[in-house]
Every structure is written in structure tokens, then in C-alpha cells.
Motif scaffolding. Structure first.
Motif, PDB file in Angstrom:
ATOM      1  N   ALA A  55     -37.956  42.837 -52.166  1.00  0.00           N
ATOM      2  CA  ALA A  55     -39.801  42.137 -51.909  1.00  0.00           C
ATOM      3  C   ALA A  55     -40.232  41.079 -51.139  1.00  0.00           C
ATOM      4  N   PHE A  56     -38.809  40.487 -50.588  1.00  0.00           N
ATOM      5  CA  PHE A  56     -38.594  38.808 -49.555  1.00  0.00           C
ATOM      6  C   PHE A  56     -37.886  39.210 -48.412  1.00  0.00           C
ATOM      7  N   CYS A  57     -37.291  40.896 -48.352  1.00  0.00           N
ATOM      8  CA  CYS A  57     -36.837  40.411 -47.012  1.00  0.00           C
ATOM      9  C   CYS A  57     -37.315  41.866 -46.310  1.00  0.00           C
ATOM     10  N   PRO A  58     -37.526  41.189 -44.815  1.00  0.00           N
ATOM     11  CA  PRO A  58     -38.057  42.237 -44.213  1.00  0.00           C
ATOM     12  C   PRO A  58     -36.453  43.735 -43.436  1.00  0.00           C
ATOM     13  N   SER A  59     -37.963  44.678 -43.053  1.00  0.00           N
ATOM     14  CA  SER A  59     -36.778  45.712 -43.368  1.00  0.00           C
ATOM     15  C   SER A  59     -35.594  44.893 -42.539  1.00  0.00           C
ATOM     16  N   SER A  60     -35.779  44.915 -41.371  1.00  0.00           N
ATOM     17  CA  SER A  60     -34.296  44.248 -40.682  1.00  0.00           C
ATOM     18  C   SER A  60     -33.719  43.530 -41.440  1.00  0.00           C
ATOM     19  N   ARG A  61     -34.067  42.531 -42.919  1.00  0.00           N
ATOM     20  CA  ARG A  61     -33.031  41.391 -43.243  1.00  0.00           C
ATOM     21  C   ARG A  61     -32.180  42.879 -44.156  1.00  0.00           C
ATOM     22  N   THR A  62     -30.403  42.421 -43.889  1.00  0.00           N
ATOM     23  CA  THR A  62     -29.379  43.320 -44.977  1.00  0.00           C
ATOM     24  C   THR A  62     -30.175  42.382 -46.789  1.00  0.00           C
ATOM     25  N   GLN A  63     -30.106  43.364 -47.225  1.00  0.00           N
ATOM     26  CA  GLN A  63     -30.494  43.288 -49.192  1.00  0.00           C
ATOM     27  C   GLN A  63     -28.584  42.693 -48.816  1.00  0.00           C
ATOM     28  N   ASP A  64     -29.086  41.612 -50.143  1.00  0.00           N
ATOM     29  CA  ASP A  64     -27.589  40.866 -51.118  1.00  0.00           C
ATOM     30  C   ASP A  64     -27.083  41.801 -51.071  1.00  0.00           C
TER      31      ASP A  64
END
Length: 412
Positions: free
Chosen positions: A216-225
Motif C-alpha cells: 500500500a506504500f509502494c507506487p507500482s514502479s517500486r520493487t516490493q521487499d
């Protein structure tokens, strides 16, 4: 780009082993360097022993860091801090002291926003130096808890990228904030798993990106952890070395608890399908949950040299000794992984909540040439080997001999 460590008092290694730069030194250096702005994300703040009703000279480094932070506004250095709305009451006065000196503070109510907490631990200095690692702003992180992180100097691209994560927390620290969906374009990143930042230094070319959680805190361009961790596990061909404080293929905080074998399955597949050698070093201290033990035993039950399946697990036990009066200390708080291909340094334990509801960040690095001993990857490999071979790393079957490890109760 260099490894940073905090080795607890009275933990001693053989001479000539790899040890990261002391965390206290790294933090002091970053604060001394600051000329414009310091931004810090920490789960909580307790930089003095009084905060936890403890009288110990081992809080001296923490007090020193607090004093350095207090002095920054008088040097015309802007200071902004984000922290989690406290889930438990503490006596900490750090943030009130800092506010009186002109420091800006935002407490983010992750409980309201995602049902989690802000668990990220990172610093950004002058938008060009950064620290990411396991250490909270806690005096115990400097002297009583084993911590690991990385400092990167003079990398504006990565510092600006981490600043976008910081800004997302800052925005959500406003009263009555609500999570945007999608996040506005200013939070987007051009640096991710598909397009890592390429940096050349000392004849080593490094590919780096930052991952984040929760979704929920990641824009789609950010790789999730979680995506980063699974990608590193699936890309390994020879070995996977993991050091995390807690490992649960379940939820930890959501009730009723749910089974969540996402990372566990990836590790088993790597060992079974590709014969990747797995070594996992978990932490065991006085507060460790014995419920972790069956999951670790289940993993080790797959270990079968005959079938070329190798899964070995040890627990790192920090001896308590005469430090028993200090709560929530004497543990290995590391959160990292190193494989034959990549290095990962994070801020999260490995259970579902840390990826689905809780804020965390990870730093992923690979190098060319890969096996340089001076590279971050080389340093991390050497640190894992040092800990694995040390007197503090204990096989599960031997835990009953270690009263400082609460997991031994699960072996009754």
C-alpha cells in the motif's frame, strides 16, 4: 559503500576476521558531515538508559548521538524524523528534547493506515549519503544488540530515491491522512529490480536498487521487499546464506494467525530443485518465541546429503552475562541475505506481517566482478562465515545447553 556493524559488549571474535565499521562511528561521521539536512526513519527512539529505567554506562554512545542530533539545528542543518505511533508507552524523552531544539518530528499511525507499524530504519544526509540497516535509534543498538547495515557515501541518485520513501511516510504523518491509490507521480522511481542503478567505484561495477513494503506504500514502479527477496532466492545457483532475527512462515501479529509459506517454499524449492546449499542463522535470546522452533526443525528435516539437499540452521546466542538487567537486549538483530549472485540488507524480520502491513526497506546489490573480497557482497559473505563458524552459533539440538536462549523450552 561499506558494511556497518554493532557487536554487543563482551562478544569477541578471533583476530583477523572481517568486521564492519562500528555503527556508532558511522552514525557520528554522518552527523559530522551534515551541512544541509538529516532525515531519519526509526521504529522508535530510546537513546538514553533512563528511557527504559536502566542505569548503565553502555548508554554513553547513545547519549552522544542524541547530543549530536540536538546540535544540528544550531548549525543550520534541518532535521526531520519519522517514527511509528508508539504501540507501547515508553519513558523516552528523546523526541521532545529534539523538538525543543528545532527538529521536526512526524509520528505515523500505521495502525490506522495498514494495521502495521513503521519498522524502517534508515538515514539520509544532505541527499547524498545514506544508511540502511537493522538498527533503531536505541542506545542498545550501539552496545547491547548485534546490528548490521550499510552506509553509502556520495550517491545522490540512491539518496534521492530513498528520500521518496521518506516523503511518503512524512505525508502519511499528517493528521487525517489517507493512503493514495495510486501514489502521485512524484513518488515514482526509475530505480528498481528491472532497472537497477549502475555505479562504478574502485574497479567494481555495482547494480543497486531499493525495495519497500508494504504494498500500500509502494507506487507500482517500486520493487516490493518480498518480490526482491523471492527474486534473490530464485536466482541463487550455489548458496543462500540468511541471517534474520525471526523466521515464521505465518502471520505474527494478525489474529487469528495464518500459515504463510511464501518464503519457506522458495527456500525449499531452491534446495530441492536446484541443490542450492542453504544456511540460515536465526537469533535466540531471552525473549525469543519458542513457536519458531517447529518451523526451523521442519526445514532441517529436508537436509539429506545423499540426495544432495543441504539445509543447515543455527541459532546465534548472544551471552547475557552480567547484562541481565537490560531489557530487549543481547540478541542478533541482523536482517540480511547473501547468495552467490546478490547481497540484500533489510529492516524486516521474515514473517507475513512485515511485508503485508509493516513499513520496511531493503537494499539489493550485485557486483562485477562478483567475487571481490572488498565489495559489499564480499564483506557480507565474510561476516556470515565469521558468525556461522563462531562460538555463538549453535545447532538446534544443542540449544538446551544455552539458558540464554528461550527456544530451548520448545525442545522439552
Amino acid at each position: 559503500m561499506t558494511l556497518v556493524e554493532s557487536i554487543p559488549l563482551y562478544v569477541q571474535y578471533d583476530a583477523n576476521v572481517t568486521v564492519g565499521i562500528p555503527l556508532e562511528q558511522a552514525w557520528k561521521d554522518l552527523l559530522s558531515m551534515a551541512t544541509e539536512q538529516v532525515e531519519v526513519s526509526s521504529f522508535y527512539w530510546t537513546l538514553t538508559g533512563e528511557d527504559v529505567n536502566v542505569n548503565s554506562s553502555s548508554d554513553t554512545p547513545g547519549k552522544g548521538i542524541l547530543e549530536q542530533l540536538e546540535a544540528l539545528p544550531s548549525r543550520n542543518v534541518s532535521v526531520r524524523l519519522v517514527t511509528s505511533v508508539p504501540s507501547i508507552r515508553t519513558n523516552s524523552t528523546d523526541l521532545e528534547i529534539l523538538k525543543r531544539k528545532g527538529v521536526q518530528v512526524k509520528e505515523v499511525n500505521f495502525g490506522r493506515l495498514t494495521k502495521g507499524v513503521l519498522h524502517s530504519k534508515f538515514w539520509i544526509v544532505d541527499r547524498k549519503h545514506l544508511f540502511v540497516g537493522s538498527a533503531n535509534m536505541d542506545w542498545r543498538s550501539l552496545t547491547q544488540v548485534k546490528e548490521l547495515g550499510v552506509v553509502i557515501y556520495n550517491c545522490t541518485s540512491l539518496a534521492e530515491d530513498l528520500h521518496k520513501i521518506f516523503e511518503s511516510y512524512w505525508a502519511m504523518g499528517q493528521p487525517n491522512s489517507s493512503l493514495p491509490d495510486p501514489w502521485p507521480s512524484e513518488y515514482d522511481t526509475a530505480i528498481n529490480i528491472h532497472h537497477p542503478l549502475v555505479v562504478k567505484a574502485q574497479n567494481v561495477s555495482s547494480r543497486i536498487y531499493l525495495s519497500g513494503s508494504p504494498r500500500a506504500f509502494c507506487p507500482s514502479s517500486r520493487t516490493q521487499d518480498l518480490e526482491a527477496i523471492l527474486s534473490i532466492i530464485s536466482g541463487a545457483q550455489q548458496f543462500i546464506h540468511v541471517a534474520v532475527m525471526e523466521y515464521f512462515p505465518t502471520t505474527r501479529f494478525e489474529k487469528p494467525r495464518r500459515y504463510w509459506p511464501v518464503i519457506d517454499n522458495a527456500i525449499r524449492r531452491a534446495a530441492f530443485d536446484r541443490n542450492v546449499k542453504i544456511r540460515m542463522l536465526m537469533s535466540c535470546g531471552r525473549d525469543s518465541d519458542p513457536a519458531m522452533l517447529p518451523f526451523l526443525q521442519s526445514l532441517t528435516s529436508m537436509d539429506s546429503p545423499r540426495q544432495n539437499i543441504s539445509i543447515q540452521i543455527k541459532m546465534y546466542v548472544v551471552p547475557v552475562g552480567n547484562q541481565s538487567g537490560i531489557p530487549h537486549s543481547r540478541v542478533n538483530h541482523n536482517k540480511y541475505m547473501v547468495t552467490d549472485k546478490e547481497a540484500y540488507i533489510g529492516t524486516s524480520n521474515w514473517s507475513e506481517d512485515y511485508f503485508s502491513t509493516t513499513a520496511g526497506v531493503g537494499l539489493v546489490v550485485s557486483h562485477e566482478p562478483l567475487w571481490s573480497t572488498d565489495s559489499l557482497h564480499g564483506q557480507l559473505r565474510a561476516v556470515f562465515r565469521r558468525d556461522w563458524q563462531s562460538q555463538y552459533a549453535v545447532h538446534l539440538a544443542d540449544l538446551p545447553q544455552y539458558p540464554d536462549c528461550n527456544l530451548s523450552r520448545g525442545l522439552g
